[in-house]
Scaffold this active site. Structure first.
Site, mmCIF file in Angstrom:
data_model
loop_
_atom_site.group_PDB
_atom_site.id
_atom_site.type_symbol
_atom_site.label_atom_id
_atom_site.label_comp_id
_atom_site.label_asym_id
_atom_site.label_seq_id
_atom_site.Cartn_x
_atom_site.Cartn_y
_atom_site.Cartn_z
ATOM 1 N N ASN A 242 0.857 -1.194 0.000
ATOM 2 C CA ASN A 242 0.000 0.000 0.000
ATOM 3 C C ASN A 242 0.893 1.244 0.000
ATOM 4 O O ASN A 242 2.116 1.131 0.003
ATOM 5 C CB ASN A 242 -0.968 -0.022 1.188
ATOM 6 C CG ASN A 242 -0.224 -0.067 2.506
ATOM 7 O OD1 ASN A 242 0.527 0.844 2.843
ATOM 8 N ND2 ASN A 242 -0.427 -1.152 3.260
ATOM 9 N N LYS A 375 -11.471 -3.540 17.938
ATOM 10 C CA LYS A 375 -10.076 -3.948 18.149
ATOM 11 C C LYS A 375 -9.682 -3.913 19.624
ATOM 12 O O LYS A 375 -8.598 -4.367 19.989
ATOM 13 C CB LYS A 375 -9.138 -3.063 17.342
ATOM 14 C CG LYS A 375 -9.476 -3.086 15.849
ATOM 15 C CD LYS A 375 -8.269 -2.937 14.983
ATOM 16 C CE LYS A 375 -8.640 -2.988 13.510
ATOM 17 N NZ LYS A 375 -7.521 -3.337 12.659
HETATM 18 N N1 CTP Z 1 -3.938 -3.235 12.026
HETATM 19 C C1 CTP Z 1 -3.240 -4.302 12.504
HETATM 20 N N2 CTP Z 1 -3.238 -5.465 11.815
HETATM 21 C C2 CTP Z 1 -3.922 -5.591 10.662
HETATM 22 C C3 CTP Z 1 -4.643 -4.487 10.161
HETATM 23 C C4 CTP Z 1 -4.616 -3.317 10.871
HETATM 24 O O1 CTP Z 1 -2.624 -4.194 13.561
HETATM 25 N N3 CTP Z 1 -3.909 -6.728 10.016
HETATM 26 C C5 CTP Z 1 -3.953 -2.004 12.815
HETATM 27 C C6 CTP Z 1 -3.309 -0.812 12.148
HETATM 28 O O2 CTP Z 1 -1.930 -0.722 12.492
HETATM 29 C C7 CTP Z 1 -4.097 0.340 12.730
HETATM 30 C C8 CTP Z 1 -5.487 -0.256 12.942
HETATM 31 O O3 CTP Z 1 -5.300 -1.654 13.010
HETATM 32 O O4 CTP Z 1 -3.628 0.734 13.981
HETATM 33 C C9 CTP Z 1 -6.492 0.075 11.876
HETATM 34 O O5 CTP Z 1 -5.963 -0.200 10.613
HETATM 35 P P1 CTP Z 1 -6.851 0.059 9.305
HETATM 36 O O6 CTP Z 1 -6.066 -0.376 8.120
HETATM 37 O O7 CTP Z 1 -7.384 1.449 9.330
HETATM 38 O O8 CTP Z 1 -8.075 -0.867 9.574
HETATM 39 P P2 CTP Z 1 -8.382 -2.350 9.184
HETATM 40 O O9 CTP Z 1 -8.202 -3.218 10.362
HETATM 41 O O10 CTP Z 1 -7.644 -2.714 7.978
HETATM 42 O O11 CTP Z 1 -9.948 -2.279 8.914
HETATM 43 P P3 CTP Z 1 -10.703 -1.861 7.552
HETATM 44 O O12 CTP Z 1 -10.079 -2.654 6.466
HETATM 45 O O13 CTP Z 1 -12.113 -2.247 7.855
HETATM 46 O O14 CTP Z 1 -10.569 -0.398 7.397
#
Ligand code: CTP
Length: 429
Positions: A242, A375
């Site tokens: 990303n 979370k």
């Molecule tokens: N995060 C994590 N592990 C993952 C995905 C996300 O620890 N596999 C953590 C990120 O570091 C951040 C938070 O979760 O602190 C939110 O990440 P985000 O990408 O915004 O959310 P997602 O969990 O990917 O949810 P969505 O796809 O529904 O937006």
């Protein structure tokens, strides 16, 4: 040589006569191969009318002789703390008092460590501990010593203490290696010295005696930060990624280290320098990041800034996947990655303060609040990533907790980091 005459002069005609006429530098030479460059530095400073008095450490004398320095400074060269004659003529306090600026060049890893630790075991380090004058340190050492976590920590400490530090040059080294750690060329050191002499800033001097508690509110705390993207391999040449640059996470790690915390930064693949004083663990995939985070706990606070890839290829192909030319959708089954934040929130080692980030492109605050609950963290820092936030220098964030939402104006990422570290400090208190 008129060495001893210089020492005697200073005892008989203290501070005032010298001060009114000329700027004075006390040059401390420590023992590295670059010590020979101090001769050229003295010559350049004196050419510009700056008086230089030199102090050498014992090991510096292995690289350059007191005689050479004495000839160029036209002054006695000091070195022995316990030489009564020297102490009677001009004590170590007087040496510092007579100077407008102290320059440590070259500053070896050893003297930097002593300065950071407040060790005074010879004349040079005793002067450095006793002085209330601005100090410029010009590090020079082997690249591995420069990059060592202990040196990073010591440099960060000196910066916090208000010591001016010149960045070393990169290039081939006397030891045969290549990298950062070379002493800058004498004209550059002379220029920096003149700048500091021309702009004496009282704050610099005050910064030398920091109000420790106020400046280092996170001293004794361990802060974990994740940053950057993850890369999930598909085959030997392709991966899922990303646009995260890692800048916001690195800025938070830097701000926490400046506030005195022991900081571990678990970083995905990014092109950024490790902030001073920060211990960095590099990872590639989400599963590696989870393992690194688990290996780093316990921590007093964890800030999960990384943009972790939600999916990975269900199985990584050993060879490059070939298209078959049929135009059919790519045969790329995905598997969900572990959620690092949620896993840590549920674990026995959950840090007392757990902060997540949320990258959203719509309904930013609503999605962030849902994530906070889902979370199990204490705060979500939500940002709208529909613009150029990812990779950009600014960030517009909302702090979402169980009870409140607070929105900050669009700010440089460094400023977001500073403000967030203030909040973290308040919560940990
Ligand atoms: N995060 C994590 N592990 C993952 C995905 C996300 O620890 N596999 C953590 C990120 O570091 C951040 C938070 O979760 O602190 C939110 O990440 P985000 O990408 O915004 O959310 P997602 O969990 O990917 O949810 P969505 O796809 O529904 O937006």
């Amino acid at each position: 040589m008129n060495g001893s005459r210089g020492g005697l002069d200073s005892a008989q005609h203290p501070v005032q006569t010298r001060r009114m006429t000329t700027k004075r530098v006390l040059l401390i030479v420590s023992g590295g191969i670059a010590a020979y460059k101090s001769l050229e530095l003295v010559r350049l400073l004196r050419k510009d009318g700056i008086a230089v008095r030199a102090v050498m450490t014992e090991s510096a004398k292995e690289f350059v002789t007191p005689l050479s320095l004495g000839v160029l400074t036209e002054d006695h060269v000091y070195g022995n703390m316990f030489d009564l004659k020297e102490e009677r003529e001009i004590g170590h306090i007087q040496l510092s008092r007579e100077a407008d600026l102290i320059v440590v060049s070259p500053a070896t890893a050893n003297i930097i460590a002593k300065m950071a630790g407040g060790i005074a075991d010879d004349l040079a380090t005793t002067i450095l501990l006793a002085t209330d004058k601005p100090v410029l340190a010009v590090p020079a050492m082997n690249v591995r010593m420069w990059e060592h976590v202990a040196t990073r920590r010591n440099i960060a400490q000196l910066e916090r203490d208000g010591i001016h530090i010149m960045d070393p040059d990169s290039g081939p080294m006397a030891c045969g290696e290549y990298g950062e750690g070379r002493l800058p060329e004498p004209p550059a050191i002379a220029e920096k010295t003149k700048q500091l002499l021309a702009n004496p800033n009282p704050a610099d001097i005050l910064a030398g005696q920091p109000d420790f508690a106020a400046d280092m509110p996170l001293a004794g705390k361990h802060v974990l930060v994740t940053a950057g993207p993850t890369h999930e391999p598909i085959d030997p040449v392709r991966y899922i990624a990303n646009r995260s640059s890692g800048k916001q996470g690195f800025a938070i790690a830097a701000a926490a280290a400046k506030a005195g915390a022991r900081v571990t930064l678990v970083a995905g693949p990014v092109n950024l320098d490790t902030p001073p004083g920060v211990t960095r663990v590099d990872v590639l995939t989400a599963r590696e990041m989870l393992a690194a985070v688990q290996g780093t706990l316990p921590a007093d606070a964890a800030i999960m800034v990384a943009a972790v890839a939600d999916w990975r290829a269900a199985s990584e192909a050993g060879q490059k996947i070939k298209k078959d030319g049929s135009g059919a959708p790519a045969p790329l089954p995905l598997a969900e990655n572990p959620d690092i934040l949620a896993t840590i929130a549920k674990s026995e080692k959950r840090p007392p303060l757990l902060i997540g980030f949320a990258a959203e492109t719509e309904n930013v605050v609503d999605h962030a609040r849902a994530k906070l609950t889902r979370k199990g963290c204490d705060m979500i820092v939500a940002n709208d990533v529909s613009g150029d936030v990812m990779g950009g220098s600014h960030n517009c964030v909302h702090l979402v907790t169980e009870a409140h939402t607070e929105s900050w104006e669009n700010l440089p990422k460094d400023e977001v980091a500073n403000r967030l570290v203030e909040r973290i400090t308040a919560r940990l208190e």
